[in-house]
Enzyme design. Structure first.
Site, PDB file in Angstrom:
ATOM      1  N   HIS A  99      -0.886   1.171   1.435  1.00 61.83           N
ATOM      2  CA  HIS A  99      -2.266   1.642   1.300  1.00 61.83           C
ATOM      3  C   HIS A  99      -3.008   1.661   2.631  1.00 61.83           C
ATOM      4  O   HIS A  99      -4.045   2.309   2.753  1.00 61.83           O
ATOM      5  CB  HIS A  99      -3.020   0.795   0.266  1.00 61.83           C
ATOM      6  CG  HIS A  99      -3.322  -0.608   0.703  1.00 61.83           C
ATOM      7  ND1 HIS A  99      -2.503  -1.671   0.410  1.00 61.83           N
ATOM      8  CD2 HIS A  99      -4.345  -1.122   1.419  1.00 61.83           C
ATOM      9  CE1 HIS A  99      -3.016  -2.777   0.910  1.00 61.83           C
ATOM     10  NE2 HIS A  99      -4.146  -2.461   1.531  1.00 61.83           N
ATOM     11  N   ASP A 129       4.008  -1.228  -2.289  1.00 64.04           N
ATOM     12  CA  ASP A 129       2.944  -1.249  -1.288  1.00 64.04           C
ATOM     13  C   ASP A 129       3.477  -1.628   0.086  1.00 64.04           C
ATOM     14  O   ASP A 129       2.935  -2.499   0.773  1.00 64.04           O
ATOM     15  CB  ASP A 129       1.814  -2.199  -1.688  1.00 64.04           C
ATOM     16  CG  ASP A 129       0.544  -1.931  -0.872  1.00 64.04           C
ATOM     17  OD1 ASP A 129       0.383  -0.799  -0.393  1.00 64.04           O
ATOM     18  OD2 ASP A 129      -0.261  -2.867  -0.708  1.00 64.04           O
ATOM     19  N   GLY A 207      -8.751  -5.946   6.003  1.00 63.91           N
ATOM     20  CA  GLY A 207      -8.266  -5.883   7.369  1.00 63.91           C
ATOM     21  C   GLY A 207      -7.002  -6.699   7.565  1.00 63.91           C
ATOM     22  O   GLY A 207      -6.248  -6.482   8.510  1.00 63.91           O
ATOM     23  N   ASN A 208      -6.757  -7.674   6.651  1.00 62.04           N
ATOM     24  CA  ASN A 208      -5.519  -8.459   6.693  1.00 62.04           C
ATOM     25  C   ASN A 208      -4.322  -7.708   6.119  1.00 62.04           C
ATOM     26  O   ASN A 208      -3.167  -8.112   6.321  1.00 62.04           O
ATOM     27  CB  ASN A 208      -5.673  -9.767   5.909  1.00 62.04           C
ATOM     28  CG  ASN A 208      -6.275 -10.893   6.717  1.00 62.04           C
ATOM     29  OD1 ASN A 208      -7.364 -11.380   6.424  1.00 62.04           O
ATOM     30  ND2 ASN A 208      -5.557 -11.317   7.749  1.00 62.04           N
ATOM     31  N   SER A 209      -4.555  -6.637   5.385  1.00 64.82           N
ATOM     32  CA  SER A 209      -3.458  -5.912   4.749  1.00 64.82           C
ATOM     33  C   SER A 209      -2.395  -5.513   5.746  1.00 64.82           C
ATOM     34  O   SER A 209      -2.689  -4.953   6.798  1.00 64.82           O
ATOM     35  CB  SER A 209      -3.974  -4.635   4.077  1.00 64.82           C
ATOM     36  OG  SER A 209      -4.365  -4.888   2.760  1.00 64.82           O
ATOM     37  N   LEU A 264      13.821   1.477 -16.080  1.00 64.24           N
ATOM     38  CA  LEU A 264      14.348   1.267 -17.428  1.00 64.24           C
ATOM     39  C   LEU A 264      13.752   2.254 -18.424  1.00 64.24           C
ATOM     40  O   LEU A 264      14.450   2.782 -19.288  1.00 64.24           O
ATOM     41  CB  LEU A 264      14.061  -0.172 -17.856  1.00 64.24           C
ATOM     42  CG  LEU A 264      14.646  -0.673 -19.170  1.00 64.24           C
ATOM     43  CD1 LEU A 264      16.162  -0.549 -19.163  1.00 64.24           C
ATOM     44  CD2 LEU A 264      14.240  -2.132 -19.394  1.00 64.24           C
ATOM     45  N   VAL A 266      10.723   1.670 -20.430  1.00 69.07           N
ATOM     46  CA  VAL A 266      10.121   1.072 -21.614  1.00 69.07           C
ATOM     47  C   VAL A 266       8.749   0.503 -21.268  1.00 69.07           C
ATOM     48  O   VAL A 266       8.453   0.221 -20.107  1.00 69.07           O
ATOM     49  CB  VAL A 266      11.003  -0.059 -22.198  1.00 69.07           C
ATOM     50  CG1 VAL A 266      12.377   0.471 -22.579  1.00 69.07           C
ATOM     51  CG2 VAL A 266      11.127  -1.239 -21.232  1.00 69.07           C
TER      52      VAL A 266
END
Length: 376
Positions: A99, A129, A207-209, A264, A266
């Site tokens: 992101h 991510d 900002g830590n992402s 899968l 489901v």
């Protein structure tokens, strides 16, 4: 989740009652850290080491973290989003959160010594991510952080985050592992979830992402990705994608540009003792299949979806479907067990044996996993 969960990389002030992106944005000055890793498919592996003080951890690791400044296609030329990243190899590949670089127009990477480079996206995986970007930097500028084994984490282990919260580069915070095996549900990947996520009380903010979550030996054991909050800022619950997930996915992002997640096909609910009693089920735990996607591995293997409904405490439940209680001799007591097993042990094209309860009888069904579609 009953509170807002915020992906840590986006625009200040985005607060919604779902999983949302929340980058640090604005015109902050940049400054960041380095990081290096090895070429494709050859991650730096950790070696036994003694525990380091927090000061020594920062000194050892600060050159392995970078700041990522992104101009989004929909932004004005003066607007910027800020995230963090770690260097993966001496070829200039950098791991960050998907992101952080989604819908980018221009990406700039700033190292701890102030060196700055334009980056290109190499591969992205919204389902985990994760993303890999690349800079053409002098190898001497690249400093590698070792990748640890996230499967060895224990609740209560000390962890450290380094990144650029609110654009404040080279910031360090510390805390503990609060829980393991969590599931996140970002809004941009439909009804799919990110499994096996690390929960921490380490202070992380917009900002830590994309920045590292480190153990007390200075090894990367996760990539910070989200917080649960009602204000858009840290409130004691943060989440990180584990390093073992990175080890599995990143080489494919570099080689192919994407990763084929096993699927899968489901959907359903986790059975607990209260729900079992309310619905009159014969088993106290497991995963009850409510719906099956046509032409999916589950459909092709002949699994049964729910075909009845029942009211319990004012809620209408679908019942009558198969109940998954095991996968390849591994017990399944809840949805997390199934999703975490798929993430850590299976690839598209693999066969998988499910142990299920059908009409109060235990049977086994073998199916072949497919690549997860872009939407369920």
């Amino acid at each position: 989740m009953d509170k807002t969960t915020v992906i840590l990389g986006g625009t200040y002030g985005i607060i919604v009652l779902i999983l949302v992106f929340a980058f640090a944005s604005g015109q902050q000055k940049t400054d960041l850290t380095h990081q290096t890793v090895t070429p494709l498919g050859s991650m730096v592996q950790s070696n036994p080491a003694s525990h380091l003080s927090l000061a020594d951890l920062f000194s050892k690791s600060q050159d392995g973290v970078v700041q990522i400044i992104v101009r989004k296609t929909s932004d004005n030329s003066s607007d910027r989003a800020i995230g963090s990243g770690i260097v993966y190899d001496l070829s200039g590949h950098i791991i960050t959160s998907n992101h952080v670089v989604a819908d980018y127009q221009k990406i700039r990477v700033v190292f701890h010594n102030g060196d700055s480079y334009t980056a290109q996206v190499t591969g992205t995986d919204p389902f985990a991510d994760l993303a890999v970007i690349k800079v053409n930097a002098d190898p001497q500028t690249l400093h590698t952080l070792p990748l640890g084994n996230s499967s060895k984490l224990r609740i209560g282990d000390e962890v450290i985050a380094i990144g650029s919260p609110f654009g404040l580069t080279g910031s360090m915070t510390s805390g503990i592992v609060s829980q393991l095996g969590r599931i996140l549900n970002p809004p941009d990947i439909g009804s799919f979830s990110i499994p096996n996520v690390i929960q921490t009380d380490t202070a992380i903010n917009p900002g830590n992402s994309g920045g590292p979550l480190l153990n007390d030996q200075g090894e990367v054991i996760g990539i910070n990705t989200a917080i649960q909050t009602q204000t858009g800022e840290f409130s004691g619950v943060g989440f990180a994608i584990p390093s073992n997930t990175m080890k599995r996915i990143v080489p494919y992002l570099i080689q192919d540009g994407h990763y084929k997640h096993p699927w899968l096909g489901v959907s359903g609910i986790t059975i607990d003792p209260d729900l079992s009693d309310s619905l009159g089920l014969s088993i106290q735990s497991g995963f009850l299949i409510e719906n099956i996607v046509p032409d999916s591995p589950a459909a092709n293997a002949g699994l049964h979806a729910s075909n009845q409904t029942k009211m319990a405490e004012g809620i209408k439940y679908k019942i009558g479907g198969d109940i998954i209680i095991g996968v390849d001799n591994t017990p399944v007591k809840k949805l997390e067990d199934l999703l975490n097993y798929l993430q850590d042990n299976k690839s598209a094209g693999d066969k998988m044996v499910l142990k299920i309860i059908r009409n109060d009888k235990t049977i086994e069904v073998t199916l072949t996993l497919q690549e997860r579609p872009s939407s369920p």
